[in-house]
Motif scaffolding. Structure first.
Motif, mmCIF file in Angstrom:
data_model
loop_
_atom_site.group_PDB
_atom_site.id
_atom_site.type_symbol
_atom_site.label_atom_id
_atom_site.label_comp_id
_atom_site.label_asym_id
_atom_site.label_seq_id
_atom_site.Cartn_x
_atom_site.Cartn_y
_atom_site.Cartn_z
ATOM 1 N N SER A 154 0.983 -1.117 -0.119
ATOM 2 C CA SER A 154 0.015 0.105 0.088
ATOM 3 C C SER A 154 1.026 1.208 0.126
ATOM 4 N N THR A 155 0.548 2.240 -1.054
ATOM 5 C CA THR A 155 1.485 3.237 -0.901
ATOM 6 C C THR A 155 1.362 4.174 0.442
ATOM 7 N N ASN A 156 0.295 3.993 1.169
ATOM 8 C CA ASN A 156 0.024 4.677 2.484
ATOM 9 C C ASN A 156 0.981 4.176 3.413
ATOM 10 N N ALA A 157 0.982 2.584 3.414
ATOM 11 C CA ALA A 157 1.915 1.987 4.415
ATOM 12 C C ALA A 157 3.303 2.327 4.198
ATOM 13 N N THR A 186 -0.871 -4.696 -3.638
ATOM 14 C CA THR A 186 -1.336 -6.039 -3.149
ATOM 15 C C THR A 186 -2.160 -5.958 -1.908
ATOM 16 N N SER A 187 -2.202 -4.737 -1.166
ATOM 17 C CA SER A 187 -3.083 -4.626 -0.211
ATOM 18 C C SER A 187 -3.468 -3.315 -0.192
ATOM 19 N N GLY A 188 -4.132 -2.832 -1.143
ATOM 20 C CA GLY A 188 -4.613 -1.213 -1.172
ATOM 21 C C GLY A 188 -5.734 -1.072 -0.181
ATOM 22 N N TRP A 232 -9.151 -1.387 -1.163
ATOM 23 C CA TRP A 232 -9.088 -0.663 -2.505
ATOM 24 C C TRP A 232 -8.608 -1.450 -3.750
ATOM 25 N N LEU A 233 -9.113 -1.849 -4.837
ATOM 26 C CA LEU A 233 -8.825 -2.560 -5.696
ATOM 27 C C LEU A 233 -7.879 -2.007 -6.673
ATOM 28 N N SER A 234 -6.509 -2.582 -6.715
ATOM 29 C CA SER A 234 -5.277 -1.788 -7.217
ATOM 30 C C SER A 234 -4.943 -2.587 -8.215
ATOM 31 N N TYR A 289 -2.019 4.976 -7.809
ATOM 32 C CA TYR A 289 -2.104 4.847 -6.392
ATOM 33 C C TYR A 289 -0.857 5.708 -5.863
ATOM 34 N N ALA A 290 -1.385 6.789 -5.306
ATOM 35 C CA ALA A 290 -0.573 7.617 -4.641
ATOM 36 C C ALA A 290 -0.457 8.046 -3.281
ATOM 37 N N SER A 291 0.620 8.488 -2.645
ATOM 38 C CA SER A 291 0.416 8.781 -1.251
ATOM 39 C C SER A 291 1.319 9.995 -1.208
ATOM 40 N N VAL A 292 0.849 11.158 -0.523
ATOM 41 C CA VAL A 292 1.860 12.267 -0.196
ATOM 42 C C VAL A 292 2.102 12.562 1.274
ATOM 43 N N ASN A 305 -15.015 11.287 1.197
ATOM 44 C CA ASN A 305 -13.800 11.154 0.537
ATOM 45 C C ASN A 305 -14.089 10.510 -0.691
ATOM 46 N N ASP A 306 -15.107 10.837 -1.394
ATOM 47 C CA ASP A 306 -15.147 9.996 -2.687
ATOM 48 C C ASP A 306 -15.410 11.183 -3.959
ATOM 49 N N ILE A 307 -14.876 10.601 -5.071
ATOM 50 C CA ILE A 307 -15.063 11.600 -6.258
ATOM 51 C C ILE A 307 -15.966 10.790 -7.091
ATOM 52 N N ILE A 364 -4.199 8.568 -2.220
ATOM 53 C CA ILE A 364 -5.247 8.855 -3.201
ATOM 54 C C ILE A 364 -5.224 7.822 -4.614
ATOM 55 N N GLY A 365 -6.380 7.436 -4.566
ATOM 56 C CA GLY A 365 -6.467 5.953 -5.512
ATOM 57 C C GLY A 365 -7.362 6.766 -6.695
ATOM 58 N N VAL A 366 -7.007 6.677 -7.766
ATOM 59 C CA VAL A 366 -8.027 7.242 -8.993
ATOM 60 C C VAL A 366 -7.985 6.138 -10.353
ATOM 61 N N ASP A 415 -19.321 -7.069 -6.767
ATOM 62 C CA ASP A 415 -19.909 -6.908 -5.275
ATOM 63 C C ASP A 415 -19.143 -5.596 -4.846
ATOM 64 N N LEU A 416 -18.858 -4.431 -5.648
ATOM 65 C CA LEU A 416 -18.433 -3.221 -4.762
ATOM 66 C C LEU A 416 -19.728 -2.574 -4.097
ATOM 67 N N ARG A 417 -19.303 -1.743 -3.114
ATOM 68 C CA ARG A 417 -20.290 -1.064 -2.428
ATOM 69 C C ARG A 417 -21.153 -0.018 -3.206
ATOM 70 N N PRO A 436 -21.466 1.652 -7.266
ATOM 71 C CA PRO A 436 -21.029 1.748 -8.562
ATOM 72 C C PRO A 436 -19.820 2.552 -8.990
ATOM 73 N N ALA A 437 -18.810 1.670 -9.691
ATOM 74 C CA ALA A 437 -17.528 2.605 -9.966
ATOM 75 C C ALA A 437 -17.338 2.575 -11.377
ATOM 76 N N THR A 438 -16.397 3.690 -11.587
ATOM 77 C CA THR A 438 -16.014 3.830 -12.994
ATOM 78 C C THR A 438 -14.647 4.168 -13.028
HETATM 79 C C1 BT5 Z 1 -11.689 4.905 -0.051
HETATM 80 O O1 BT5 Z 1 -12.147 3.971 0.930
HETATM 81 O O2 BT5 Z 1 -12.286 5.295 -0.930
HETATM 82 C C2 BT5 Z 1 -10.119 5.132 -0.023
HETATM 83 C C3 BT5 Z 1 -9.435 4.684 -1.077
HETATM 84 C C4 BT5 Z 1 -7.985 5.091 -0.913
HETATM 85 C C5 BT5 Z 1 -7.274 4.289 -1.607
HETATM 86 C C6 BT5 Z 1 -5.933 4.996 -2.149
HETATM 87 S S1 BT5 Z 1 -4.930 4.200 -3.222
HETATM 88 C C7 BT5 Z 1 -3.383 5.110 -2.696
HETATM 89 C C8 BT5 Z 1 -3.363 4.787 -1.168
HETATM 90 N N1 BT5 Z 1 -2.930 3.748 -0.803
HETATM 91 C C9 BT5 Z 1 -3.706 2.933 -0.272
HETATM 92 O O3 BT5 Z 1 -3.502 1.610 0.246
HETATM 93 N N2 BT5 Z 1 -5.075 3.406 -0.222
HETATM 94 C C10 BT5 Z 1 -4.824 4.800 -0.666
HETATM 95 P P1 BT5 Z 1 -13.778 3.584 1.138
HETATM 96 O O4 BT5 Z 1 -14.582 4.900 1.165
HETATM 97 O O5 BT5 Z 1 -13.822 2.855 2.452
HETATM 98 O O6 BT5 Z 1 -14.178 2.845 -0.222
HETATM 99 C C11 BT5 Z 1 -13.660 1.553 -0.432
HETATM 100 C C12 BT5 Z 1 -14.998 0.817 -0.967
HETATM 101 O O7 BT5 Z 1 -14.637 1.062 -2.413
HETATM 102 C C13 BT5 Z 1 -14.421 -0.624 -1.154
HETATM 103 O O8 BT5 Z 1 -15.233 -1.378 -0.164
HETATM 104 C C14 BT5 Z 1 -15.086 -1.044 -2.639
HETATM 105 O O9 BT5 Z 1 -16.549 -1.460 -2.554
HETATM 106 C C15 BT5 Z 1 -15.022 0.141 -3.347
HETATM 107 N N3 BT5 Z 1 -13.676 0.156 -4.238
HETATM 108 C C16 BT5 Z 1 -12.600 -0.646 -4.160
HETATM 109 N N4 BT5 Z 1 -11.821 -0.419 -4.878
HETATM 110 C C17 BT5 Z 1 -12.311 0.388 -5.710
HETATM 111 C C18 BT5 Z 1 -12.143 0.917 -7.059
HETATM 112 N N5 BT5 Z 1 -10.600 0.852 -7.299
HETATM 113 N N6 BT5 Z 1 -12.799 2.011 -7.763
HETATM 114 C C19 BT5 Z 1 -13.965 2.220 -7.061
HETATM 115 N N7 BT5 Z 1 -14.303 1.566 -5.956
HETATM 116 C C20 BT5 Z 1 -13.607 0.868 -5.451
#
Ligand code: BT5
Length: 334
Positions: free
Chosen positions: A102-105, A127-129, A137-139, A146-149, A189-191, A219-221, A233-235, A237-239
């Motif tokens: 995880s970039t945060n770690a 591997t553990s976003g 966080w799917l990565s 996948y960025a951390s500042v 914290n969502d966009i 930040i994950g975009v 099964d995402l919480r 809908p994602a794009t």
């Molecule tokens: C977030 O959590 O939205 C915070 C995500 C932060 C990710 C970045 S990547 C760089 C840095 N390093 C890390 O390890 N993390 C940060 P939350 O609001 O809890 O949303 C997580 C939920 O979003 C999951 O339970 C899924 O349902 C869904 N999700 C997972 N991966 C996704 C993706 N790539 N795109 C959209 N939705 C996703």
């Protein structure tokens, strides 16, 4: 790409060559000029040009004139992020990983070891976003950022959540500037684009009672992720920018722009306080005056959004007229 932070210092001549190319906006630069500017022989320049080519840069050798940069690879390399970057504090040091947990770690560990404010950690894959509250966080590799500042703001720990305004507004601005998409911010914290989640933010902090040691802004975009890469099964809908806008985004270009936007917002924040950034956040959130449901582990509350306070709390007016301030939870628009 490197797994060793020390790699950054080793590539400074390559970086300076890229900076010179960058300054010439696609024009030919002669070997003699490069050699004069960098105080190395023309043979050394030739070797560095070859290294850059091996790293995926397309550089044309124009007979009797010099070299011209035609394209940069879609890989995260410190040089392709830092060359010509217009910032005051952010991105002076950039670490790139092909794969990490995880970039945060990683950024947290670097910050504990004294990495300066503005250090950026990027990965091609995690591997553990981490999402919030232990979520994942799917990565997948090669498609997203996948960025951390690391920031070391002069704030009280209780004020740290103000910083989420900065990353949220920076991501929204960057998407807007590099596409015709219209991103919206969803508390906390969502966009979203067209109501679907395109980016998530995760801030983590190390603090003492009265002082923040550092904050990691994660930040994950989703840039070039395809619909098939998302599980069902995402919480929410994602794009991605590819799905929503039909464009394939140059990831390094996106990261550079994002760092520049964050840098500008962070400077504004340090000089003028949180109000300008918070106001832009609110404008972009499209939540003002909307009825929402906020779910947390303890409760579910419905109400009308009346604003956001200076520590990032969501202000709601409930049906019975009471005002409530919510500090954490998941929001859905009603
Ligand atoms: C977030 O959590 O939205 C915070 C995500 C932060 C990710 C970045 S990547 C760089 C840095 N390093 C890390 O390890 N993390 C940060 P939350 O609001 O809890 O949303 C997580 C939920 O979003 C999951 O339970 C899924 O349902 C869904 N999700 C997972 N991966 C996704 C993706 N790539 N795109 C959209 N939705 C996703």
């Amino acid at each position: 790409m490197s797994n060793k932070p020390g790699h950054v210092a080793e590539i400074s001549i390559d970086q300076r060559i890229l900076e010179i190319f960058h300054g010439r906006c696609g024009d030919v630069v002669s070997g003699a000029e490069l050699s004069g500017l960098l105080h190395v022989s023309r043979t050394a320049i030739w070797k560095h040009i070859n290294t850059l080519k091996k790293n995926g840069y397309t550089i044309e050798s124009v007979p009797s004139r010099g070299y011209r940069l035609l394209s940069a690879p879609d890989l995260f390399l410190p040089v392709s992020i830092t060359a010509g970057l217009q910032t005051r504090r952010l991105g002076k040091k950039v670490f790139c990983f092909k794969e990490t947990t995880s970039t945060n770690a990683v950024a947290y560990k670097l910050a504990e070891d004294g990495a300066p404010e503005g250090t950026v950690v990027l990965a091609d894959a995690q591997t553990s976003g981490k999402g919030r509250l232990g979520r994942v966080w799917l990565s997948p590799p090669g498609v997203n950022i996948y960025a951390s500042v690391i920031l070391r703001p002069p704030l009280l720990p209780v004020e740290a959540s103000q910083l989420t305004f900065i990353s949220a507004v920076a991501v929204a601005r960057t998407i807007e500037k590099l596409s015709s998409l219209e991103p919206a911010i969803k508390w906390p914290n969502d966009i979203l684009v067209n109501g679907n989640k395109i980016a998530g933010l995760l801030n983590e902090m190390s603090a003492e009672t009265e002082r923040i040691n550092f904050v990691i802004m994660g930040i994950g975009v989703n840039l070039n992720m395809t619909a098939e890469q998302f599980p069902e099964d995402l919480r929410y809908p994602a794009t991605s920018m590819l799905i929503a806008g039909g464009i394939c985004v140059d990831r390094s270009r996106f990261v550079r722009r994002l760092i520049e936007e964050m840098d500008e917002l962070y400077n504004t924040f340090l000089v003028q306080g949180d109000v300008p950034v918070r106001e832009e956040w609110l404008r972009r959130s499209q939540m003002q005056g909307r009825m929402v449901k906020v779910s947390s582990a303890e409760s579910v509350i419905c109400g009308m959004v009346t604003g956001i306070d200076h520590i990032g709390g969501l202000l709601l007016k409930l049906d019975d007229g009471r005002e409530e301030r919510i500090l954490s939870g998941d929001v859905s628009l009603l």
